[in-house]
Write an enzyme that holds these catalytic residues in place. Structure first.
Site, PDB file in Angstrom:
ATOM      1  N   GLY A  12       0.820  -1.222   0.000  1.00  0.00           N
ATOM      2  CA  GLY A  12       0.000   0.000   0.000  1.00  0.00           C
ATOM      3  C   GLY A  12       0.849   1.265   0.000  1.00  0.00           C
ATOM      4  NE  ARG A  16      -5.713   5.054   5.811  1.00  0.00           N
ATOM      5  CZ  ARG A  16      -6.178   3.898   6.251  1.00  0.00           C
ATOM      6  NH1 ARG A  16      -7.112   3.864   7.190  1.00  0.00           N
ATOM      7  NH2 ARG A  16      -5.705   2.750   5.786  1.00  0.00           N
ATOM      8  CE  LYS A  23       0.189   1.853   6.039  1.00  0.00           C
ATOM      9  NZ  LYS A  23      -1.242   1.739   6.367  1.00  0.00           N
ATOM     10  CE  LYS A 351      37.534  12.437   7.462  1.00  0.00           C
ATOM     11  NZ  LYS A 351      37.848  12.852   6.096  1.00  0.00           N
ATOM     12  CG  ASN A 377      48.991  16.475  25.623  1.00  0.00           C
ATOM     13  OD1 ASN A 377      47.774  16.342  25.691  1.00  0.00           O
ATOM     14  ND2 ASN A 377      49.620  17.535  26.071  1.00  0.00           N
ATOM     15  CE1 TYR A 387      39.073  17.842  -0.436  1.00  0.00           C
ATOM     16  CE2 TYR A 387      37.997  19.777   0.457  1.00  0.00           C
ATOM     17  CZ  TYR A 387      38.093  18.811  -0.524  1.00  0.00           C
ATOM     18  OH  TYR A 387      37.213  18.814  -1.563  1.00  0.00           O
ATOM     19  NE  ARG A 440      57.118  29.972  18.468  1.00  0.00           N
ATOM     20  CZ  ARG A 440      57.075  29.182  19.533  1.00  0.00           C
ATOM     21  NH1 ARG A 440      56.140  28.249  19.629  1.00  0.00           N
ATOM     22  NH2 ARG A 440      57.952  29.312  20.495  1.00  0.00           N
TER      23      ARG A 440
HETATM   24  C1  UD1 Z   1      -6.794  -3.731   7.833  1.00  0.00           C
HETATM   25  C2  UD1 Z   1      -7.936  -4.739   7.966  1.00  0.00           C
HETATM   26  C3  UD1 Z   1      -8.724  -4.423   9.218  1.00  0.00           C
HETATM   27  C4  UD1 Z   1      -7.832  -4.452  10.432  1.00  0.00           C
HETATM   28  C5  UD1 Z   1      -6.625  -3.515  10.235  1.00  0.00           C
HETATM   29  C6  UD1 Z   1      -5.613  -3.732  11.323  1.00  0.00           C
HETATM   30  C7  UD1 Z   1      -8.575  -5.332   5.673  1.00  0.00           C
HETATM   31  C8  UD1 Z   1      -9.578  -5.134   4.593  1.00  0.00           C
HETATM   32  N1  UD1 Z   1      -8.782  -4.644   6.801  1.00  0.00           N
HETATM   33  O1  UD1 Z   1      -7.365  -2.444   7.650  1.00  0.00           O
HETATM   34  O2  UD1 Z   1      -9.774  -5.393   9.395  1.00  0.00           O
HETATM   35  O3  UD1 Z   1      -8.539  -4.061  11.595  1.00  0.00           O
HETATM   36  O4  UD1 Z   1      -5.954  -3.802   8.988  1.00  0.00           O
HETATM   37  O5  UD1 Z   1      -4.569  -2.809  11.281  1.00  0.00           O
HETATM   38  O6  UD1 Z   1      -7.664  -6.115   5.522  1.00  0.00           O
HETATM   39  N2  UD1 Z   1      -1.936  -3.601   1.549  1.00  0.00           N
HETATM   40  C9  UD1 Z   1      -1.411  -4.171   0.424  1.00  0.00           C
HETATM   41  N3  UD1 Z   1      -2.145  -4.165  -0.726  1.00  0.00           N
HETATM   42  C10 UD1 Z   1      -3.385  -3.649  -0.789  1.00  0.00           C
HETATM   43  C11 UD1 Z   1      -3.937  -3.060   0.372  1.00  0.00           C
HETATM   44  C12 UD1 Z   1      -3.181  -3.044   1.537  1.00  0.00           C
HETATM   45  O7  UD1 Z   1      -0.302  -4.679   0.427  1.00  0.00           O
HETATM   46  O8  UD1 Z   1      -3.979  -3.697  -1.866  1.00  0.00           O
HETATM   47  C13 UD1 Z   1      -1.126  -3.607   2.778  1.00  0.00           C
HETATM   48  C14 UD1 Z   1      -0.803  -2.212   3.284  1.00  0.00           C
HETATM   49  O9  UD1 Z   1       0.466  -1.784   2.786  1.00  0.00           O
HETATM   50  C15 UD1 Z   1      -0.784  -2.407   4.807  1.00  0.00           C
HETATM   51  C16 UD1 Z   1      -1.673  -3.592   5.038  1.00  0.00           C
HETATM   52  O10 UD1 Z   1      -1.862  -4.218   3.792  1.00  0.00           O
HETATM   53  O11 UD1 Z   1       0.517  -2.708   5.267  1.00  0.00           O
HETATM   54  C17 UD1 Z   1      -3.038  -3.203   5.622  1.00  0.00           C
HETATM   55  O12 UD1 Z   1      -3.669  -2.280   4.734  1.00  0.00           O
HETATM   56  P1  UD1 Z   1      -4.415  -1.005   5.279  1.00  0.00           P
HETATM   57  O13 UD1 Z   1      -4.950  -0.240   4.118  1.00  0.00           O
HETATM   58  O14 UD1 Z   1      -3.583  -0.288   6.258  1.00  0.00           O
HETATM   59  O15 UD1 Z   1      -5.649  -1.711   6.023  1.00  0.00           O
HETATM   60  P2  UD1 Z   1      -6.535  -1.129   7.188  1.00  0.00           P
HETATM   61  O16 UD1 Z   1      -7.516  -0.164   6.612  1.00  0.00           O
HETATM   62  O17 UD1 Z   1      -5.705  -0.644   8.289  1.00  0.00           O
HETATM   63 CA    CA Z   2      -3.519  -0.399   8.561  1.00  0.00          CA
END
Ligand code: UD1
Ligand code: CA
Length: 459
Positions: A12, A16, A23, A351, A377, A387, A440
């Site tokens: 992801g 946010r 992230k 360094k 010392n 340099y 000097r």
């Molecule tokens: C998810 C869970 C939720 C849980 C929460 C806990 C789902 C649908 N929801 O929500 O039930 O309470 O985690 O923290 O799973 N990611 C991918 N590919 C994607 C989407 C996400 O690799 O297509 C990865 C993201 O990088 C992240 C993880 O999956 O590391 C979770 O995704 P995120 O969007 O944060 O899910 P939440 O909305 O937090």
């Molecule tokens: Ca999450």
């Protein structure tokens, strides 16, 4: 023993977070979140660990290196779709697959082990790690039937008001029977508010096939903290910091003010070390017993020997011996090595230099690209002139030499064993062992000059 696999979801973007940095690469106590997750998974005995990458794939792979295999999720269509990317590698394997999100940095290997044990003892096809949240906002809620059995997970955005009131949340960590997981994933649809393929839907699918679904509730909600934005990031930072500091204090380290002490997860600290406020210890730093660190010192990737003291100073990627005194206000830059009983005092910068045992640069010096022997010392204000605008050159100061204050040593140059350099000298030729070098201009005193000067009347 059954085979064990792990899938880390890290594709992801983390919209946010509102960040240029992907992230899962945001650090918590100096270590990227996804690295925390992988390190904890690696405390389990796994046959294979696979990370699903997408946004920032290369950067995530650079971070994790050989610790993982990778599959790419080209389009982020949801957590279920993300796991499906590992299908070619995992689908026909027998065993248990642990799925963890790359944004839950506080999850521990111990809890993962308990989850696995629970999954095995319940002979479940799926086991969810759940937690009780005071504020469940943003998490998927765990829906249990009349008999207390888990039936499904509903995402916040799809939940009714009644469901939103449920405080048992899905931590995003699961154990699955591997084959059941990939079969069920075929049937996950994106018919929901977000139009995504949700991994948690696998639970309901398996339930409808009358498979055993189980849940293990961790007593410590903090472990399940999912970091979706910077507010949660700072919460994770605080919780991780408390956890790390407490571990060291329980092992015999004094931390005067833990809220203002920042220690990385991989730092090792010996017994009876004192750490004073404003100290930041990072990377692979090792602090040996009885050392005193801080206040206000930042040490990264250093070894600090027994009973050494580092006050109000910065040290990076260097080796510091025993009973060394550093600071206040010293800067030890990379690739330096200080022997035992060395002193590097206020406003001294070192360094890529080595100091032998017992050598001292107590005040206001720059010692760069230098080999300093033992018992040397270095007087106040000494500068290694290393340099010329193009290249760096080496200064050698041999054992027991004495460098007078305010000297320039123009490299390449060697001051021989036991030699003296007179204060205020600019040395551009080697000084033989046991010699005295004065470079000097000679002092001239004009007797009575001042009196005569002052007696001249002004108009
Ligand atoms: C998810 C869970 C939720 C849980 C929460 C806990 C789902 C649908 N929801 O929500 O039930 O309470 O985690 O923290 O799973 N990611 C991918 N590919 C994607 C989407 C996400 O690799 O297509 C990865 C993201 O990088 C992240 C993880 O999956 O590391 C979770 O995704 P995120 O969007 O944060 O899910 P939440 O909305 O937090
Ligand atoms: Ca999450």
């Amino acid at each position: 023993m059954t085979n064990r696999y792990a899938v880390v979801l890290a594709a992801g973007q983390g919209t946010r977070m509102k960040s240029k940095l992907y992230k899962v690469l945001h650090p918590v106590c100096g270590k990227p979140m996804v690295q925390h997750v992988v390190d904890q998974l690696n405390t389990l005995e796994l046959n294979e660990l696979i990370t699903v990458v997408g946004f920032g794939a290369e950067k995530v792979q650079d971070q994790l290196g050989d610790a993982s295999h990778y599959v790419v999720q080209e389009e982020q269509l949801g957590t279920g779709h993300a796991v499906l990317q590992a299908e070619d590698i995992l689908a026909d394997k027998e065993g248990t697959t642990v799925v963890v999100c790359g944004d839950t940095p506080l999850l521990t290997g111990e809890t993962l082990q308990k989850l696995l044990d629970h999954h095995d003892s319940e002979q479940a096809k799926a086991t969810i790690l759940t937690a009780h949240a005071d504020d469940p906002n943003g998490y998927g809620r765990v829906i249990r039937g009349g008999n207390g059995q888990v039936e499904r997970i509903v995402e916040q955005k799809d939940a009714s008001d009644e469901e939103q009131a449920i405080q048992e949340i899905n931590t995003g960590t699961y154990c699955f029977d591997n084959q059941a997981l990939f079969q069920a994933l075929q049937n996950v649809s994106n018919d929901n508010v977000q139009g995504e393929y949700y991994l948690p839907d696998v639970v309901e699918i398996l339930k409808n096939e009358s498979e055993t679904i189980s849940a293990y509730q961790t007593p410590d909600f903090s472990e399940s903290l999912g970091v979706n934005d910077r507010v949660a990031l700072s919460k994770a930072e605080t919780l991780m910091k408390e956890r790390i500091n407490e571990r060291h204090m329980r092992a015999g380290v004094t931390i005067q003010d833990p809220t203002n002490t920042y220690i990385g997860p991989d730092v090792k600290i010996g017994q009876d070390v004192s750490v004073y406020p404003g100290t930041v210890l990072e990377g692979e730093t090792v602090i040996e017993e009885d050392a005193v660190i801080g206040p206000h010192s930042t040490i990264k990737d250093c070894f600090v020997g027994k009973a050494s003291v580092v006050k109000q100073s910065v040290a990076t990627n260097s080796r510091i011996g025993e009973r060394v005194q550093i600071g206040p206000f010293a800067h030890i830059r990379p690739e330096s090595s200080l022997g035992d009983d060395v002193k590097v005092g206020n406003f001294v910068e070192v360094k890529k230099a080595s100091f032998g045992d017992g050598s001292k640069a107590s005040h206001l010096s720059y010692i760069g690209d230098a080999e300093v022997g033992s018992g040397v010392n270095i007087g106040c204000g000494t500068i290694t002139v290393n340099y010329d605008g193009h290249n760096k050159f080496l200064t050698s100061i041999e054992d027991d030499a004495f460098i007078g204050c305010n000297s320039n040593l123009i490299a390449p140059v060697t001051v021989g064993k036991g030699a003296y350099v007179a204060a205020g000298s600019t040395i551009n030729k080697d000084v033989p062992a046991e010699a005295l070098s004065i470079a000097r201009s000679r002092q001239t005193n004009k007797e009575g000059y001042a009196t005569k000067f002052k007696s001249i009347k002004k108009d």
